[in-house]
Design a protein around this motif. Structure first.
Motif, mmCIF file in Angstrom:
data_model
loop_
_atom_site.group_PDB
_atom_site.id
_atom_site.type_symbol
_atom_site.label_atom_id
_atom_site.label_comp_id
_atom_site.label_asym_id
_atom_site.label_seq_id
_atom_site.Cartn_x
_atom_site.Cartn_y
_atom_site.Cartn_z
ATOM 1 N N TYR A 106 -4.997 8.854 0.216
ATOM 2 C CA TYR A 106 -5.700 8.065 1.129
ATOM 3 C C TYR A 106 -6.904 7.331 0.580
ATOM 4 C CZ TYR A 106 -8.976 6.395 4.655
ATOM 5 O OH TYR A 106 -9.837 5.859 5.603
ATOM 6 N N LEU A 107 -7.548 8.033 -0.339
ATOM 7 C CA LEU A 107 -8.585 7.586 -0.927
ATOM 8 C C LEU A 107 -7.844 6.299 -2.168
ATOM 9 C CD1 LEU A 107 -10.780 10.342 -2.001
ATOM 10 C CD2 LEU A 107 -11.343 8.684 -0.654
ATOM 11 N N ALA A 108 -6.870 6.575 -2.600
ATOM 12 C CA ALA A 108 -6.323 5.522 -3.609
ATOM 13 C C ALA A 108 -5.880 4.298 -2.814
ATOM 14 C CB ALA A 108 -4.892 6.231 -4.269
ATOM 15 N N THR A 109 -5.769 4.321 -1.502
ATOM 16 C CA THR A 109 -5.403 3.097 -0.716
ATOM 17 C C THR A 109 -6.747 2.072 -0.453
ATOM 18 O OG1 THR A 109 -5.526 3.956 1.240
ATOM 19 C CG2 THR A 109 -3.565 4.346 0.418
ATOM 20 N N LEU A 110 -7.864 2.706 -0.665
ATOM 21 C CA LEU A 110 -8.964 2.276 -0.244
ATOM 22 C C LEU A 110 -9.285 1.052 -1.217
ATOM 23 C CD1 LEU A 110 -11.120 4.963 1.201
ATOM 24 C CD2 LEU A 110 -9.913 3.446 2.329
ATOM 25 N N PRO A 111 -10.015 -0.107 -0.630
ATOM 26 C CA PRO A 111 -10.511 -1.109 -1.855
ATOM 27 C C PRO A 111 -11.419 -0.524 -2.622
ATOM 28 C CG PRO A 111 -11.230 -1.757 0.370
ATOM 29 C CD PRO A 111 -10.265 -0.377 0.482
ATOM 30 N N SER A 112 -11.382 -1.019 -3.977
ATOM 31 C CA SER A 112 -12.589 -0.552 -4.884
ATOM 32 C C SER A 112 -13.756 -1.140 -4.527
ATOM 33 C CB SER A 112 -12.041 -0.938 -6.325
ATOM 34 O OG SER A 112 -12.140 -2.331 -6.590
#
Length: 120
Positions: A106-112
């Motif tokens: 899930y965290l990998a899908t969030l924008p930086s």
């Protein structure tokens, strides 16, 4: 299977020995002993002449028999990405629990997030 290594009272013969260094800095060495130890490595400079991209690269392996009679074999590569050994005797990390893997996915899908302006 070779005899386990350990304290000895007589010299161990060298059965094979190679050592080659080329004009460009690449090299290869290998040896084998009478008690079953073997090792070899080859290496070269990657990206020669390209400042900030040059890196020494090596790959090799060694093997010997443990005091318990187990043949230990380690294969490795080393370069700008570090030392990467592989061998059946090396410990392996436990698998990531499913709940943690789900959170990481899930965290990998969030924008930086942009770095905050840190002025001192």
């Amino acid at each position: 299977m070779a005899a386990p290594q350990g304290p000895v009272t007589e010299p161990i013969p060298i059965l094979k020995y190679e050592n080659v260094v080329n004009y460009d800095g690449s090299y290869r060495w290998a040896y084998e002993t009478g008690n079953g130890i073997t090792a070899e490595e080859e290496g070269a400079l990657k990206n020669a002449g390209q400042k900030d991209l040059e890196a020494m690269s090596a790959r090799g392996q060694f093997s010997y028999t443990s005091p318990e009679g187990q043949v230990i074999r380690l294969v490795y590569e080393a370069d700008e990405n570090g030392f990467r050994p592989q061998g059946d005797h090396l410990p392996t990390p436990p698998p990531i629990p499913p709940e943690i893997q789900k959170a990481l996915d899930y965290l990998a899908t969030l924008p930086s997030t942009p770095e905050p302006n840190t002025r001192f």
